[in-house]
Design an enzyme around this catalytic site. Structure first.
Site, PDB file in Angstrom:
ATOM      1  N   GLU A 243     -37.550  25.639  28.076  1.00 56.95           N
ATOM      2  CA  GLU A 243     -37.550  24.181  28.236  1.00 56.95           C
ATOM      3  C   GLU A 243     -37.402  23.751  29.689  1.00 56.95           C
ATOM      4  O   GLU A 243     -37.991  22.745  30.109  1.00 56.95           O
ATOM      5  CB  GLU A 243     -36.452  23.551  27.366  1.00 56.95           C
ATOM      6  CG  GLU A 243     -36.761  23.533  25.877  1.00 56.95           C
ATOM      7  CD  GLU A 243     -36.601  24.884  25.187  1.00 56.95           C
ATOM      8  OE1 GLU A 243     -36.041  25.816  25.810  1.00 56.95           O
ATOM      9  OE2 GLU A 243     -37.040  25.028  24.029  1.00 56.95           O
TER      10      GLU A 243
ATOM     11  N   HIS B  93     -31.457  21.241  13.984  1.00 54.14           N
ATOM     12  CA  HIS B  93     -32.731  20.536  13.828  1.00 54.14           C
ATOM     13  C   HIS B  93     -32.507  19.088  13.419  1.00 54.14           C
ATOM     14  O   HIS B  93     -33.426  18.456  12.902  1.00 54.14           O
ATOM     15  CB  HIS B  93     -33.625  21.229  12.785  1.00 54.14           C
ATOM     16  CG  HIS B  93     -33.985  22.629  13.146  1.00 54.14           C
ATOM     17  ND1 HIS B  93     -33.175  23.695  12.875  1.00 54.14           N
ATOM     18  CD2 HIS B  93     -35.072  23.135  13.783  1.00 54.14           C
ATOM     19  CE1 HIS B  93     -33.738  24.815  13.313  1.00 54.14           C
ATOM     20  NE2 HIS B  93     -34.897  24.497  13.877  1.00 54.14           N
TER      21      HIS B  93
END
Ligand SMILES: Cc1ncc(C[n+]2csc(CCOP(=O)(O)OP(=O)(O)O)c2C)c(N)n1
Ligand SMILES: [Mg+2]
Length: 744
Positions: A474, A544
């Site tokens: 990321e 999530h």
């Protein structure tokens, strides 16, 4: 023939750096004039350091860190590369490099005193945090290693523009009007870092992409054997970074004595030839010495033996170069003394000028937090009325008729297609966003296009150069985006789940969001980061389903958008892409395919300005301020409150969290005198805390009841649906709060 060397900008070796001349057969030797120039730069750099140390002791400046012992390596780099043509991503030790590129001693002292006329930052950054637009020296932070990913993105942009020169054209009506592009086709990006800093993951993430894409980046590791007090063997297994990186494909490697400026110059020339020829990146590992302590606040006698310090002093590049000039008969002792005297004079005058310079104005502190050229709240983006429904082509929505309602996922995808057609500077990348990295498979396979399919069809339409998968890293995604955007491109990147944004947080918080402010408006990186966020999906669990938007609204310089329905997502994403600020675009996963929030495709010019709340339901009894997935839940609760208690709740959907629509909140609260702020994120320290505090502060007289907040429990989101339901706010939670507050 020997090139003139009166200053670094004139001293470029014609053979290798413009890509047109004949390449030298072996390492090029330097003539006497160039040797003198090298000495001049080393000496100047050392004397600026020493003068700063004096000024710090006199409390006339507030920080000092020196480049003493690193100068030879850096001067070699400066002479081999081209300021204003190549690109530079240095770190705090790179004084001699910057002098060699053309930064003046006066400019250095102006930064040290924090003058208004400090050309790098206007008094905002510490000294040696370089920046010069004219020289292509990109603003550097204090963070070790973040800059290497910027260099990779920058090199990617140079390649992109050279292959798509039409993308460099100026365009009105969006950020491009303020992001001029220059490129040459064979420019290189040089980035420098200490050997300790190679321990950061971002170093390896940068090598990864530079190697894989054969990008023209020169990495220079300035190995002085210490990271503050930590010796090299602690940071680098085996104690030698060259050995660890040796297997990266496509690289040109050189390990050199960094106290020898001629060896350094030759190494950089060879590296530049490799890069300019498109063969790949290069890494130069220069062994140098840190002659002083890490910074003025450090004392290296606390962790280094005397013998070691004495041995280091024997490798002082200044002494070595002086001896070489004498040995090779280039200058006499008298000539050296005269040169040094004139440089001492130059340094004294430069320091004097800086000490007399005007100080920055307190009134200007807030300048350049955001773009001063293009305001995303302005009427430029108020094209909601001009919406021209048409036919969606390409991507998920297929050839659907405009009047058919489309989901949020469809309309985000449609916006990406529209904008990529309109603006060739947009690239889309992230984890799994491509249809297929092995594009040949697309003849038979449909393609992936993102784990939520939001980018489906983009690679098929726009090709693999504009839409591609990143490595699973990321910081790499956002760090490179900074570099692309600095060059005028518009990266629209995806972080696969909000829960995994944290490896990029350093880049977002310390680089992306404050590039403009810290460089006093010289540089900006208007990137869009799209991020699926939130829960209510059952089974998402801890990793999530999280929210956490207030952590990002707490970052000045970053716009934060959080749409609750398909139409808003389409119009706000368009504004995000066209505007001139970095934007975090939060997409609630639960809303992607809901039927209640669908809308017809509004056409390719539909934009919604930031900072304009939407009244979802008008009411007179109570104001409910919310956003994201709580909008439909608040609506359910409000309808029930109306049915069962006759309470008329006014629901405001903020749509953008930074900026947010204070006017709309204040107008509504003045009307209803009761207010609840509701969000999915945790209650404590959440986004609602700030709004509640401001309402209590500025609207106290208008309130008939305390300001209430609704949020999730102060825990993580659990996997088992019974637990998730209890943790997250439900319509029932909101209903009860409405009834309770109305009765207060
Ligand atoms: C991300 C980050 N962590 C920690 C620091 C504090 N810090 C500043 S310089 C430094 C050591 C760097 O050593 P090295 O990379 O070898 O460079 P050198 O200073 O020796 O040239 C540290 C730990 C920082 N600036 N940034
Ligand atoms: Mg070091």
């Amino acid at each position: 023939m020997e090139p003139a060397v009166s200053n670094a900008r004139e001293s470029q070796p014609a053979a290798s750096s413009d890509g047109h001349g004949a390449q030298p057969l072996g390492p090029r030797q330097l003539g006497p004039q160039q040797m003198v120039q090298i000495y001049r730069l080393i000496y100047l750099s050392r004397r600026v350091d020493d003068r700063e140390i004096l000024l710090k002791r006199q409390q006339k400046i507030f920080f000092q860190i020196s480049g003493a012992g690193h100068e030879a390596l850096q001067v070699g780099a400066a002479l081999a590369l081209r300021p204003g043509y190549d690109w530079f991503f240095p770190y705090y030790r790179d004084r001699a490099l910057c002098l060699g590129l053309g930064v003046t001693p006066t400019e250095m002292f102006l930064q040290a005193v924090g003058a208004a006329t400090d050309t790098a930052s206007g008094g905002r950054q510490m000294p040696t945090h370089w920046s010069s637009r004219a020289l292509n020296i990109v603003s550097t932070s204090s963070c070790t290693t973040t800059q290497v990913l910027h260099a990779v993105g920058c090199a990617g942009a140079g390649r992109y523009f050279s292959r798509h020169p039409e993308a460099a054209a100026r365009a009105e009506g969006d950020y491009r009007a303020f992001r001029d592009v220059t490129f040459h086709g064979d420019e290189v990006a040089l980035t420098l870092l200490g050997e300790g800093s190679t321990s950061q993951g971002e170093f390896w993430e940068a090598l990864n992409t530079a190697s894989n894409q054969k990008l023209p980046v020169i990495f220079c590791v300035e190995d002085n054997g210490y990271a503050i007090s930590t010796p090299v063997e602690v940071n680098t297994p085996g104690g030698n970074i060259s050995r660890l990186v040796a297997n990266f494909p496509n690289f040109h490697f050189a390990e050199i004595d960094g106290t020898d400026p001629v060896a350094s110059f030759q190494a950089f020339e060879a590296a530049a030839v490799h890069c300019r020829a498109g063969l790949g990146p290069a890494l130069i590992h220069g062994h140098c010495v840190r002659l002083y302590s890490h910074a003025l606040s450090d004392d290296d006698r606390l962790y280094r033996s005397q013998a070691e310090r004495e041995a280091g002093a024997l490798r002082d590049p200044l002494t070595l170069m002086r001896a070489r000039l004498l040995r090779e008969g280039i200058l006499t002792a008298e000539e050296i003394a005269a040169l040094e005297q004139s440089l001492d004079q130059e340094v004294a005058e430069a320091a004097g000028r800086a000490l007399a310079a005007p100080l920055p104005l307190v009134a200007e502190i807030a300048r350049h937090v955001y773009s001063e050229d293009l305001d995303p709240t302005s009427s430029t983006f108020a094209t909601e009325q001009a919406a021209a429904p048409g036919t969606v082509t390409g991507g998920r929505a297929g050839n659907a008729k405009s009047i058919e309602p489309r989901t949020m996922a469809d309309l985000i995808n449609a916006c990406l297609h529209d904008e990529m057609r309109r603006d060739p500077r947009i690239i889309v990348y992230g984890e799994d966003v491509a249809d297929a990295s092995r594009a040949a498979v697309l003849a038979e396979a449909k393609g992936k296009g993102g784990v939520f399919k939001l980018t489906a069809g983009l690679q098929r339409e726009f090709g693999s150069e504009r839409v591609f998968n990143s490595p699973l890293a990321e910081a790499n995604i956002v760090g490179r985006a900074v570099g692309y955007a600095l060059r005028g491109m518009k990266p629209v990147v995806e972080i696969q789940f909000f829960d995994y944004i944290w490896p990029a947080m350093h880049q977002i918080h310390n680089e992306l969001a404050l590039m403009r402010w810290r460089s006093n408006g010289q540089w900006a990186c208007p990137v869009v980061i799209r991020v699926p966020i939130g829960g209510y999906l059952s089974g998402g669990a801890i990793y999530h389903s999280q929210s956490g938007e207030s952590i990002f609204t707490h970052i000045p310089g970053l716009r934060v958008v959080f749409p609750s329905n398909a139409l808003d997502a389409n119009g706000l994403l368009r504004t995000a892409i066209r505007c001139d600020d970095p934007v975090l675009f939060l997409e609630h996963k639960r809303l992607y395919r809901e039927t209640h929030d669908r809308a017809p495709y509004p056409g390719p010019e539909f934009a919604i300005p930031f900072g304009k709340a939407r009244i979802v339901r008008p009411g007179t009894d109570l104001t409910l301020v919310t956003y994201g997935a709580l909008v439909p839940r608040a609506l359910q609760a409000a309808e029930r409150a109306h049915r069962e208690h006759g309470i008329e709740v006014e629901i405001l959907d903020l749509r953008t969290l930074n900026p947010y629509d204070w006017e709309a909140i204040a107008t509504s609260v003045r009307k209803t005198s009761r207010v609840i702020v509701a969000h999915e994120d945790m209650l404590s320290w959440g986004y609602g805390a700030e709004l509640a505090a401001r309402i209590a502060d500025e609207l106290f007289e208008d309130l008939d009841a305390p300001v209430r907040r609704i949020g999730s429990m102060d825990t993580f989101i659990a996997y088992q649906p019974i637990l998730e339901d209890a943790i997250l706010p439900q319509p029932e939670t909101i209903f009860k709060a409405i009834v309770d507050l109305k009765a207060f």
